[in-house]
Design an enzyme around this catalytic site. Structure first.
Site, mmCIF file in Angstrom:
data_model
loop_
_atom_site.group_PDB
_atom_site.id
_atom_site.type_symbol
_atom_site.label_atom_id
_atom_site.label_comp_id
_atom_site.label_asym_id
_atom_site.label_seq_id
_atom_site.Cartn_x
_atom_site.Cartn_y
_atom_site.Cartn_z
ATOM 1 N N HIS A 13 -14.648 -14.498 6.947
ATOM 2 C CA HIS A 13 -15.513 -13.325 6.787
ATOM 3 C C HIS A 13 -14.739 -12.057 6.429
ATOM 4 O O HIS A 13 -15.348 -11.011 6.187
ATOM 5 C CB HIS A 13 -16.355 -13.095 8.051
ATOM 6 C CG HIS A 13 -15.618 -12.456 9.183
ATOM 7 N ND1 HIS A 13 -15.032 -13.180 10.193
ATOM 8 C CD2 HIS A 13 -15.362 -11.153 9.464
ATOM 9 C CE1 HIS A 13 -14.462 -12.350 11.049
ATOM 10 N NE2 HIS A 13 -14.643 -11.111 10.631
ATOM 11 N N ASP B 249 -15.198 -20.357 10.384
ATOM 12 C CA ASP B 249 -14.768 -19.043 9.878
ATOM 13 C C ASP B 249 -13.247 -19.026 9.647
ATOM 14 O O ASP B 249 -12.499 -18.343 10.337
ATOM 15 C CB ASP B 249 -15.186 -17.957 10.875
ATOM 16 C CG ASP B 249 -14.993 -16.548 10.341
ATOM 17 O OD1 ASP B 249 -14.695 -16.395 9.141
ATOM 18 O OD2 ASP B 249 -15.139 -15.592 11.127
ATOM 19 N N SER C 45 -9.752 -9.480 13.012
ATOM 20 C CA SER C 45 -10.301 -10.704 12.441
ATOM 21 C C SER C 45 -9.208 -11.477 11.718
ATOM 22 O O SER C 45 -8.448 -10.919 10.933
ATOM 23 C CB SER C 45 -11.427 -10.370 11.461
ATOM 24 O OG SER C 45 -12.547 -9.855 12.129
#
EC number: 3.4.21.78
Length: 258
Positions: A67, A112, A211
């Site tokens: 993402h 992810d 992330s």
């Protein structure tokens, strides 16, 4: 710069990468402590319109989250400690190819993961090194102590990015607890391909700017930072577990790349 994506994904059931949103209000490691410069040699700073992080797993490959937004002209910086100025030990690379995990679901964050092939190979130095993938795909048991590093805010109510790499200690939480009504309430489902982990009453946690950061448990690379609510104890950090399926994809993708 437009980063090329492969066009060999399985149809329909596997969703392509679309920019996702880490559902939080600020960026970075919540709490934690600044690490000694260049002691996390595997850390990769992905600097584009937004910050992400990743792990150098081969001389020209970084593993991060699918993402992560790669719009613009992102750079991968190895050997970084500071985000605000270039250091002598930095190695800066453009991205040759971005390859998201073919079954990444941006709604549930399942799968992810993303591989970034660098333009050129990193030189191993006292500031840059490779993080070995786990030799086994074992699950991570509840109460296991782990740590995650990244660049960002030190407090959940202060969204100014930190200038230095920080690290937080987190503990793995049973998936049954993470899925209960006091936590994620199955929205999304924290499944067997995910690790749920949090710090002291939410005081230590990962956040948006982190992330893609590697989750290290008992000195083994076990997961990749995906989503959470930045220090909210009801919404601990969620990490993608490096399962057998994920590890096979990583190895086959790297072996088959030109």
């Amino acid at each position: 710069m437009n980063i090329p994506f492969p066009f060999s994904f399985p149809p329909a059931i596997c969703l392509l990468l679309i920019p996702g949103v880490f559902p939080v209000s600020c960026e970075g490691i919540i709490g934690g402590n600044e690490v000694a410069p260049h002691t996390r040699r595997y850390m990769a700073l992905i600097k584009g319109l937004k910050l992400c992080a990743g792990a150098l797993i081969k001389e020209n490959w970084v593993l991060t989250a699918a993402h992560c937004d790669l719009k613009g002209n992102p750079q991968v910086i190895l050997g970084a400690h500071s985000t605000s100025h270039k250091e002598k030990l930095d190695q800066v690379f453009s991205i040759k190819k971005a390859i998201p995990y073919p079954c990444f679901d941006p709604q549930t964050f399942e799968g992810d993961l993303q591989l970034l092939q660098l333009e050129g190979k990193a030189t191993m130095t006292k500031a840059v090194g490779i993080l070995q993938l786990p030799r086994t795909e074992d699950d991570v048991k509840p109460h296991t102590k782990c740590h995650v590093a990244g660049w960002g805010s030190t407090k959940k109510d202060a969204c100014q990015m930190s200038n230095a790499l920080r690290e937080a200690n987190v503990t793995v939480i049973d998936r049954k607890i993470c899925n209960d009504a006091q936590h994620y309430n199955f929205n999304p489902v924290i499944d067997l391909s995910m690790i749920c982990a949090g710090g002291r009453k939410g005081e230590d946690d990962s956040c948006e700017g982190d992330s893609g950061s590697p989750l290290i448990c008992d000195n083994v690379f076990r997961g990749v930072t995906s989503f959470g609510k930045c220090g909210n104890p009801q919404k601990p950090g969620i990490y993608i577990l490096l399962t057998k399926k994920h590890l096979n994809w990583i190895k086959k993708t790297i072996a088959g790349a030109i």
